[in-house]
Design a protein around this motif. Sequence first.
Motif, PDB file in Angstrom:
ATOM      1  N   MET A  50       4.011 -49.441 -13.020  1.00 59.02           N
ATOM      2  CA  MET A  50       4.727 -49.589 -14.231  1.00 59.02           C
ATOM      3  C   MET A  50       4.763 -51.162 -14.670  1.00 59.02           C
ATOM      4  O   MET A  50       4.373 -51.464 -16.054  1.00 59.02           O
ATOM      5  CB  MET A  50       6.170 -49.132 -14.384  1.00 59.02           C
ATOM      6  N   ALA A  51       5.088 -51.981 -13.760  1.00 61.36           N
ATOM      7  CA  ALA A  51       5.060 -53.373 -14.025  1.00 61.36           C
ATOM      8  C   ALA A  51       3.909 -53.929 -14.557  1.00 61.36           C
ATOM      9  O   ALA A  51       3.585 -54.603 -15.621  1.00 61.36           O
ATOM     10  CB  ALA A  51       5.651 -54.244 -12.988  1.00 61.36           C
ATOM     11  N   LEU A  52       2.686 -53.628 -13.814  1.00 62.86           N
ATOM     12  CA  LEU A  52       1.522 -54.120 -13.929  1.00 62.86           C
ATOM     13  C   LEU A  52       0.886 -53.641 -15.415  1.00 62.86           C
ATOM     14  O   LEU A  52      -0.185 -54.257 -15.908  1.00 62.86           O
ATOM     15  CB  LEU A  52       0.474 -53.699 -12.869  1.00 62.86           C
ATOM     16  N   ARG A  53       1.233 -52.440 -15.891  1.00 66.85           N
ATOM     17  CA  ARG A  53       1.028 -52.132 -17.302  1.00 66.85           C
ATOM     18  C   ARG A  53       1.646 -52.682 -18.253  1.00 66.85           C
ATOM     19  O   ARG A  53       1.651 -52.132 -19.596  1.00 66.85           O
ATOM     20  CB  ARG A  53       0.825 -50.393 -17.003  1.00 66.85           C
ATOM     21  N   LEU A  54       2.800 -53.464 -18.175  1.00 71.10           N
ATOM     22  CA  LEU A  54       3.522 -54.045 -19.248  1.00 71.10           C
ATOM     23  C   LEU A  54       2.546 -54.868 -20.138  1.00 71.10           C
ATOM     24  O   LEU A  54       1.535 -55.620 -19.586  1.00 71.10           O
ATOM     25  CB  LEU A  54       4.359 -54.816 -18.731  1.00 71.10           C
ATOM     26  N   VAL A 105     -11.535 -59.160 -14.943  1.00 72.76           N
ATOM     27  CA  VAL A 105     -12.083 -58.958 -13.462  1.00 72.76           C
ATOM     28  C   VAL A 105     -12.377 -57.586 -13.465  1.00 72.76           C
ATOM     29  O   VAL A 105     -11.162 -56.689 -13.609  1.00 72.76           O
ATOM     30  CB  VAL A 105     -11.398 -59.657 -12.545  1.00 72.76           C
ATOM     31  N   LYS A 106     -13.411 -57.098 -13.439  1.00 72.98           N
ATOM     32  CA  LYS A 106     -13.453 -55.709 -12.935  1.00 72.98           C
ATOM     33  C   LYS A 106     -13.374 -55.335 -11.700  1.00 72.98           C
ATOM     34  O   LYS A 106     -14.428 -55.612 -10.857  1.00 72.98           O
ATOM     35  CB  LYS A 106     -14.689 -55.129 -13.771  1.00 72.98           C
ATOM     36  N   LEU A 107     -12.529 -54.480 -11.136  1.00 71.29           N
ATOM     37  CA  LEU A 107     -12.656 -54.013  -9.650  1.00 71.29           C
ATOM     38  C   LEU A 107     -12.653 -52.645  -9.463  1.00 71.29           C
ATOM     39  O   LEU A 107     -12.103 -51.737 -10.194  1.00 71.29           O
ATOM     40  CB  LEU A 107     -11.058 -54.406  -9.221  1.00 71.29           C
ATOM     41  N   ASN A 108     -13.149 -52.224  -8.443  1.00 72.12           N
ATOM     42  CA  ASN A 108     -13.211 -50.796  -8.121  1.00 72.12           C
ATOM     43  C   ASN A 108     -12.032 -50.423  -7.372  1.00 72.12           C
ATOM     44  O   ASN A 108     -11.505 -50.970  -6.312  1.00 72.12           O
ATOM     45  CB  ASN A 108     -14.286 -50.382  -6.982  1.00 72.12           C
ATOM     46  N   SER A 109     -11.197 -49.728  -7.762  1.00 69.59           N
ATOM     47  CA  SER A 109      -9.878 -49.367  -7.548  1.00 69.59           C
ATOM     48  C   SER A 109      -9.971 -48.663  -6.003  1.00 69.59           C
ATOM     49  O   SER A 109      -8.700 -48.633  -5.179  1.00 69.59           O
ATOM     50  CB  SER A 109      -8.876 -48.580  -8.469  1.00 69.59           C
ATOM     51  N   GLU A 110     -10.759 -47.963  -5.795  1.00 70.32           N
ATOM     52  CA  GLU A 110     -11.028 -47.569  -4.302  1.00 70.32           C
ATOM     53  C   GLU A 110     -11.450 -48.157  -3.141  1.00 70.32           C
ATOM     54  O   GLU A 110     -11.102 -47.949  -2.011  1.00 70.32           O
ATOM     55  CB  GLU A 110     -12.126 -46.224  -4.661  1.00 70.32           C
ATOM     56  N   GLU A 137      -6.131 -51.970 -13.624  1.00 69.82           N
ATOM     57  CA  GLU A 137      -6.277 -52.239 -14.887  1.00 69.82           C
ATOM     58  C   GLU A 137      -5.684 -53.862 -15.489  1.00 69.82           C
ATOM     59  O   GLU A 137      -6.088 -54.402 -16.254  1.00 69.82           O
ATOM     60  CB  GLU A 137      -5.372 -51.134 -15.451  1.00 69.82           C
ATOM     61  N   PHE A 138      -4.655 -54.110 -14.708  1.00 72.64           N
ATOM     62  CA  PHE A 138      -3.958 -55.422 -14.712  1.00 72.64           C
ATOM     63  C   PHE A 138      -5.164 -56.443 -14.425  1.00 72.64           C
ATOM     64  O   PHE A 138      -5.280 -57.521 -15.364  1.00 72.64           O
ATOM     65  CB  PHE A 138      -2.903 -55.505 -13.549  1.00 72.64           C
ATOM     66  N   TYR A 139      -6.072 -56.563 -13.533  1.00 76.25           N
ATOM     67  CA  TYR A 139      -7.117 -57.522 -13.299  1.00 76.25           C
ATOM     68  C   TYR A 139      -8.097 -57.484 -14.604  1.00 76.25           C
ATOM     69  O   TYR A 139      -8.265 -58.486 -14.855  1.00 76.25           O
ATOM     70  CB  TYR A 139      -7.753 -57.506 -12.018  1.00 76.25           C
ATOM     71  N   GLN A 140      -8.474 -56.336 -15.056  1.00 74.88           N
ATOM     72  CA  GLN A 140      -9.195 -56.186 -16.263  1.00 74.88           C
ATOM     73  C   GLN A 140      -8.528 -56.723 -17.552  1.00 74.88           C
ATOM     74  O   GLN A 140      -9.243 -57.636 -18.048  1.00 74.88           O
ATOM     75  CB  GLN A 140      -9.830 -54.805 -16.453  1.00 74.88           C
ATOM     76  N   ASN A 141      -7.401 -56.401 -17.591  1.00 69.03           N
ATOM     77  CA  ASN A 141      -6.823 -56.821 -19.029  1.00 69.03           C
ATOM     78  C   ASN A 141      -6.494 -58.270 -18.901  1.00 69.03           C
ATOM     79  O   ASN A 141      -6.232 -58.766 -20.022  1.00 69.03           O
ATOM     80  CB  ASN A 141      -5.401 -55.813 -19.105  1.00 69.03           C
ATOM     81  N   PHE A 142      -6.087 -58.710 -17.781  1.00 67.65           N
ATOM     82  CA  PHE A 142      -5.332 -60.098 -17.841  1.00 67.65           C
ATOM     83  C   PHE A 142      -6.234 -61.264 -17.397  1.00 67.65           C
ATOM     84  O   PHE A 142      -6.115 -62.375 -17.807  1.00 67.65           O
ATOM     85  CB  PHE A 142      -4.088 -60.325 -17.026  1.00 67.65           C
ATOM     86  N   TYR A 143      -7.178 -61.003 -16.365  1.00 69.13           N
ATOM     87  CA  TYR A 143      -8.229 -61.639 -15.682  1.00 69.13           C
ATOM     88  C   TYR A 143      -9.614 -61.790 -16.301  1.00 69.13           C
ATOM     89  O   TYR A 143     -10.575 -62.383 -16.142  1.00 69.13           O
ATOM     90  CB  TYR A 143      -8.216 -61.824 -14.407  1.00 69.13           C
ATOM     91  N   ARG A 154      -2.954 -48.544  -7.257  1.00 71.97           N
ATOM     92  CA  ARG A 154      -4.407 -49.242  -7.251  1.00 71.97           C
ATOM     93  C   ARG A 154      -5.002 -49.257  -8.593  1.00 71.97           C
ATOM     94  O   ARG A 154      -5.838 -50.316  -8.717  1.00 71.97           O
ATOM     95  CB  ARG A 154      -5.426 -48.565  -5.997  1.00 71.97           C
ATOM     96  N   GLN A 155      -5.067 -48.203  -9.119  1.00 69.36           N
ATOM     97  CA  GLN A 155      -5.648 -48.166 -10.493  1.00 69.36           C
ATOM     98  C   GLN A 155      -4.918 -49.095 -11.477  1.00 69.36           C
ATOM     99  O   GLN A 155      -5.463 -49.886 -12.148  1.00 69.36           O
ATOM    100  CB  GLN A 155      -5.414 -46.724 -11.051  1.00 69.36           C
TER     101      GLN A 155
END
Length: 382
Positions: free
Chosen positions: A280-284, A88-93, A80-86, A75-76
């Motif tokens: 791992m994929a989402l953090r590439l 968009v800040k999301l609450n992972s919880e 991170e993926f949404y913040q870095n690529f879009y 979820r984290q």
Amino acid sequence: MIVQANRLDHVEEYYFSTKLKEVRALEESGKPIINLGVGSPDLPPPPQVMTALQQALLNPVAHQYQPYRGTTDFRQAIAEFYQNFYGVKLNSETEILPLMGSKEGITHISMAFLNEGDEVLIPNPGYPTYAAVSKLVGASAVLYDLSEKNGWLPNLEELEKKDLSRVKLMWVNYPHMPTGAAGKEDLFRELKAFGKKHHILIVNDNPYSFILNEEPESILKHSEGMEGVLELNSLSKSFNMSGWRIGMLCGSEKNINSVLKVKTNMDSGMFFPLQAGAAMALRLPREWFKEQNKVYLQRKEELVKLANALGCHYTEDQTGMFLWCRVPVGTTSEAFVDHLLKQYHIFAAPGFIFGSQGEGYIRFSLCASEENIIKARKRLTA
């Protein structure tokens, strides 16, 4: 005699489920079919993802039940993926729910929000599952037409003229499948305002935003809260992980919790190594998409040559992993596809399966090697 449930009376088996049986039969009879129809990536997942999957198999908790909400790390990684690529800040919880493929999410969302008799706005052309699932839960599918003339975007002014009092949910899908129309920030702003005005939940299905698309967008961006919108996303297309069945749903805590009530009664959590690989994929870095798009661009250039040889018309600004073409005058999409299959042993998707507005069009997939696309074109003159 056991009679099937009434809910199945108006639901057909998925087109590719039946058509691919015909394709397989031709292959088994010795016909060398080149499949340009299905959007199942043929490229491998990132090697780092495979390593993470293998290492996770040795984790002591790998083979146990996993949390319904997914692991904290997965979820984290989504956040991170949404913040870095879009942006968009999301609450992972609270604002993220991992899914076993985004197709599962279509059913879960429909079950969570639709009552029998509710109406659902569904794009025409569009992904057939939206209408099928709406019917399965007893809701009424109300098609809204998209056209090439309007850039395959919804005409919200025309929709405003309709009786929307029973509409509960609206499916949108940008970048759009099958037409390749890209979703822009202005469109999403207008959709959110439309949904808020008419108390309609707007759900964007967003698995194609990194395929031949320089400006990935999310409907969750620039929103004053996310109460009226949800977004589905997936690793199937962007990371070549379609068989892994990994997706995600993002939105407000309230809406996520509604869907969670359905999901917790449908499965017992996603296999731990799959989540580790997905994280791992989402953090590439962005280089992953850049390198992959070089391959897709080369394939698209060859598909364009094939379309030209067939006398098909296409627009230049398409995104995603398909080429959407108008078939020559004087034929139908089904007849054209059958002609390609029987005469040249090339399989493509007829536009009519995506709705009446898809009639007269054909969809070619980029999920075939450049070599096979060239081979398909050469068959036309052999």
